[in-house]
Scaffold this motif. Structure first.
Motif, mmCIF file in Angstrom:
data_model
loop_
_atom_site.group_PDB
_atom_site.id
_atom_site.type_symbol
_atom_site.label_atom_id
_atom_site.label_comp_id
_atom_site.label_asym_id
_atom_site.label_seq_id
_atom_site.Cartn_x
_atom_site.Cartn_y
_atom_site.Cartn_z
ATOM 1 N N VAL A 280 0.855 -1.183 0.000
ATOM 2 C CA VAL A 280 0.000 0.000 0.000
ATOM 3 C C VAL A 280 0.888 1.229 0.000
ATOM 4 O O VAL A 280 1.727 1.405 0.890
ATOM 5 C CB VAL A 280 -0.934 0.006 1.223
ATOM 6 N N LEU A 281 0.716 2.065 -1.020
ATOM 7 C CA LEU A 281 1.564 3.240 -1.201
ATOM 8 C C LEU A 281 0.771 4.504 -0.922
ATOM 9 O O LEU A 281 0.115 5.053 -1.802
ATOM 10 C CB LEU A 281 2.130 3.258 -2.627
ATOM 11 N N GLU A 282 0.793 4.953 0.310
ATOM 12 C CA GLU A 282 0.184 6.225 0.678
ATOM 13 C C GLU A 282 1.266 7.287 0.685
ATOM 14 O O GLU A 282 2.428 6.991 0.991
ATOM 15 C CB GLU A 282 -0.453 6.132 2.057
ATOM 16 N N PRO A 283 0.914 8.517 0.342
ATOM 17 C CA PRO A 283 1.912 9.583 0.375
ATOM 18 C C PRO A 283 2.576 9.671 1.751
ATOM 19 O O PRO A 283 1.917 9.908 2.758
ATOM 20 C CB PRO A 283 1.096 10.846 0.061
ATOM 21 N N GLY A 284 3.873 9.422 1.776
ATOM 22 C CA GLY A 284 4.616 9.503 3.034
ATOM 23 C C GLY A 284 4.447 8.308 3.951
ATOM 24 O O GLY A 284 4.953 8.310 5.084
ATOM 25 N N HIS A 285 3.738 7.282 3.486
ATOM 26 C CA HIS A 285 3.478 6.129 4.360
ATOM 27 C C HIS A 285 3.225 4.890 3.509
ATOM 28 O O HIS A 285 2.282 4.848 2.738
ATOM 29 C CB HIS A 285 2.273 6.410 5.262
ATOM 30 N N GLU A 286 4.093 3.890 3.638
ATOM 31 C CA GLU A 286 3.938 2.658 2.896
ATOM 32 C C GLU A 286 3.956 1.474 3.848
ATOM 33 O O GLU A 286 4.637 1.500 4.869
ATOM 34 C CB GLU A 286 5.070 2.491 1.869
ATOM 35 N N TYR A 287 3.191 0.449 3.503
ATOM 36 C CA TYR A 287 3.227 -0.761 4.312
ATOM 37 C C TYR A 287 2.751 -1.957 3.500
ATOM 38 O O TYR A 287 2.115 -1.806 2.457
ATOM 39 C CB TYR A 287 2.379 -0.605 5.585
ATOM 40 N N THR A 288 3.072 -3.133 3.988
ATOM 41 C CA THR A 288 2.696 -4.378 3.338
ATOM 42 C C THR A 288 1.547 -5.024 4.106
ATOM 43 O O THR A 288 1.486 -4.949 5.331
ATOM 44 C CB THR A 288 3.892 -5.346 3.290
ATOM 45 N N GLY A 289 0.629 -5.633 3.366
ATOM 46 C CA GLY A 289 -0.489 -6.299 4.014
ATOM 47 C C GLY A 289 -1.072 -7.379 3.128
ATOM 48 O O GLY A 289 -0.584 -7.632 2.016
ATOM 49 N N HIS A 290 -2.141 -7.985 3.603
ATOM 50 C CA HIS A 290 -2.823 -9.063 2.872
ATOM 51 C C HIS A 290 -4.194 -8.546 2.441
ATOM 52 O O HIS A 290 -5.023 -8.192 3.280
ATOM 53 C CB HIS A 290 -2.975 -10.287 3.778
ATOM 54 N N ALA A 291 -4.426 -8.491 1.120
ATOM 55 C CA ALA A 291 -5.688 -7.973 0.601
ATOM 56 C C ALA A 291 -6.803 -8.998 0.807
ATOM 57 O O ALA A 291 -6.681 -10.154 0.413
ATOM 58 C CB ALA A 291 -5.559 -7.627 -0.877
ATOM 59 N N ILE A 292 -7.892 -8.550 1.426
ATOM 60 C CA ILE A 292 -9.031 -9.424 1.715
ATOM 61 C C ILE A 292 -10.076 -9.351 0.604
ATOM 62 O O ILE A 292 -10.702 -10.351 0.241
ATOM 63 C CB ILE A 292 -9.678 -9.026 3.056
ATOM 64 N N GLY A 293 -10.280 -8.177 0.050
ATOM 65 C CA GLY A 293 -11.312 -7.934 -0.959
ATOM 66 C C GLY A 293 -11.874 -6.548 -0.745
ATOM 67 O O GLY A 293 -11.363 -5.771 0.075
ATOM 68 N N ILE A 294 -12.946 -6.208 -1.472
ATOM 69 C CA ILE A 294 -13.551 -4.892 -1.283
ATOM 70 C C ILE A 294 -14.799 -5.012 -0.426
ATOM 71 O O ILE A 294 -15.415 -6.075 -0.338
ATOM 72 C CB ILE A 294 -13.908 -4.215 -2.624
ATOM 73 N N ASP A 295 -15.151 -3.894 0.222
ATOM 74 C CA ASP A 295 -16.438 -3.839 0.906
ATOM 75 C C ASP A 295 -17.484 -3.312 -0.074
ATOM 76 O O ASP A 295 -17.185 -3.098 -1.256
ATOM 77 C CB ASP A 295 -16.356 -2.985 2.174
ATOM 78 N N LYS A 296 -18.699 -3.101 0.378
ATOM 79 C CA LYS A 296 -19.770 -2.712 -0.539
ATOM 80 C C LYS A 296 -19.731 -1.234 -0.915
ATOM 81 O O LYS A 296 -20.600 -0.761 -1.661
ATOM 82 C CB LYS A 296 -21.124 -3.104 0.050
ATOM 83 N N ASN A 297 -18.719 -0.512 -0.443
ATOM 84 C CA ASN A 297 -18.494 0.856 -0.895
ATOM 85 C C ASN A 297 -17.328 0.930 -1.873
ATOM 86 O O ASN A 297 -16.938 2.011 -2.298
ATOM 87 C CB ASN A 297 -18.231 1.779 0.293
ATOM 88 N N GLY A 298 -16.752 -0.238 -2.199
ATOM 89 C CA GLY A 298 -15.662 -0.277 -3.160
ATOM 90 C C GLY A 298 -14.292 -0.051 -2.566
ATOM 91 O O GLY A 298 -13.303 0.048 -3.306
ATOM 92 N N GLU A 299 -14.213 0.015 -1.247
ATOM 93 C CA GLU A 299 -12.916 0.240 -0.596
ATOM 94 C C GLU A 299 -12.217 -1.091 -0.371
ATOM 95 O O GLU A 299 -12.861 -2.111 -0.086
ATOM 96 C CB GLU A 299 -13.131 0.970 0.737
#
Length: 326
Positions: A280-299
């Protein structure tokens, strides 16, 4: 009249008589003959038999207003088609038209873009005669914060349309890239004019690589096309019409539900990030994770190494695979 003649020829099982065309369109036989000759000059194979009429034998892969309109099976999506052989950007043209007051569902299509737009100011390569370059204009009655869900709706519409037309199932890289064999074949760019609490209009630009055989060196390992992915003889206008059909269905359900319930399960099935490690590449902040899927708002839901689940919003945040683009 060209659209109507194409529609009648395409829907007929056999021949359509010249008189039938004249009666339906309330024009002379000469007028019908002139349009038939124009269509032949554009590459349509139309057989004319005395005493029987006209029969559409085959259709070229053309992008034109008449060809697209003759294929549409929608109530409002693509209700008005603006076709330009050459344009700077379909999104730019769509925003101009939206400011002028064109109706909800208007579609802008180009044969070639001289300045195609991608996300974050990038250029979208738009060679002539090889891809689909289009922008849909919407006037949604939703809150501005709900607008990103329209991009997800379009991504699902494109993915499903590709599967219907080609028989090949693509994947979706969150939130809106369509991929095949780990490479991008379609990008979607959504822009809008908005106030604090309401939206003037939204334009959703779609670029699909269909017949491209080569790409610039910097894109060779990231981009592909339907042809390169194994699709055979794709008619671009047919794919445009199928995208509009899918989007209209999903959009109307979205209006009722207020979220992405209509595509949520299907989208997660096609999500190439799902159940994978991502960066995950956020401006000024990066981290590694495990993608679960999207919620019903598309996030996108991402579980961090400490077990905490983060909700990732589309926009300035990018998600990459650990070992590459996907």
């Amino acid at each position: 009249m060209k659209k109507e003649i194409l529609s009648m020829l395409r829907s007929a099982e056999g021949y359509v008589s010249g008189q039938q065309l004249c009666n339906q369109l309330k024009v002379s036989r000469t007028a019908v003959w002139k349009v038939i000759e124009q269509l032949k000059a554009e590459g349509y194979d139309i057989e004319a038999v005395h005493g029987k009429g006209y029969h559409l034998v085959s259709v070229p892969d053309v992008i034109s207003q008449a060809e697209i309109e003759s294929r549409l099976q929608t109530k409002w999506a693509g209700c008005s088609v603006f076709y330009c052989p050459v344009i700077d950007s379909t999104n730019v043209k769509a925003k101009r038209l939206a400011e002028e007051g064109v109706s909800h569902g208007t579609l802008v299509v180009a044969g070639h873009q001289s300045a195609g737009k991608g996300r974050r100011g990038r250029v979208w390569e738009s060679p002539e005669g090889t891809g689909i370059y289009m922008t849909l204009i919407l006037r949604p009655g939703i809150k501005p914060e709900q607008a990103p869900m329209l991009t997800v709706l379009m991504a699902q519409s494109v993915a499903d349309a590709i599967q219907t037309v080609t028989g090949i199932t693509p994947g979706i890289k969150w939130p809106n890239d369509i991929v095949m064999d780990g490479r991008k074949i379609c990008g979607i760019l959504t822009e809008m004019s908005t106030e604090m609490t309401w939206i003037h209009y939204v334009v959703i630009g779609v670029g699909i690589n269909v017949h491209q055989q080569t790409f610039p060196e910097e894109l060779e390992d990231k981009a592909s096309s339907l042809d390169l992915a194994g699709a055979q003889s794709v008619k671009r206008a047919e794919l445009v019409a199928e995208v509009m059909k899918r989007f209209e269905i999903y959009y109307e359900q979205f209006e009722k539900e207020g979220d992405l319930s209509v595509i949520w399960e299907r989208y997660n099935e096609m999500l190439v990030n799902r159940d994978r490690e991502v960066r995950v590449l956020e401006p000024g902040h990066e981290y590694t994770g495990h993608a679960i899927g999207i919620d019903k708002n598309g996030e996108l839901l991402v579980r961090r190494e400490n077990g905490q689940v983060e909700t990732i919003y589309a926009g300035e945040v990018s998600v990459r695979g650990i070992y590459g683009y996907v």
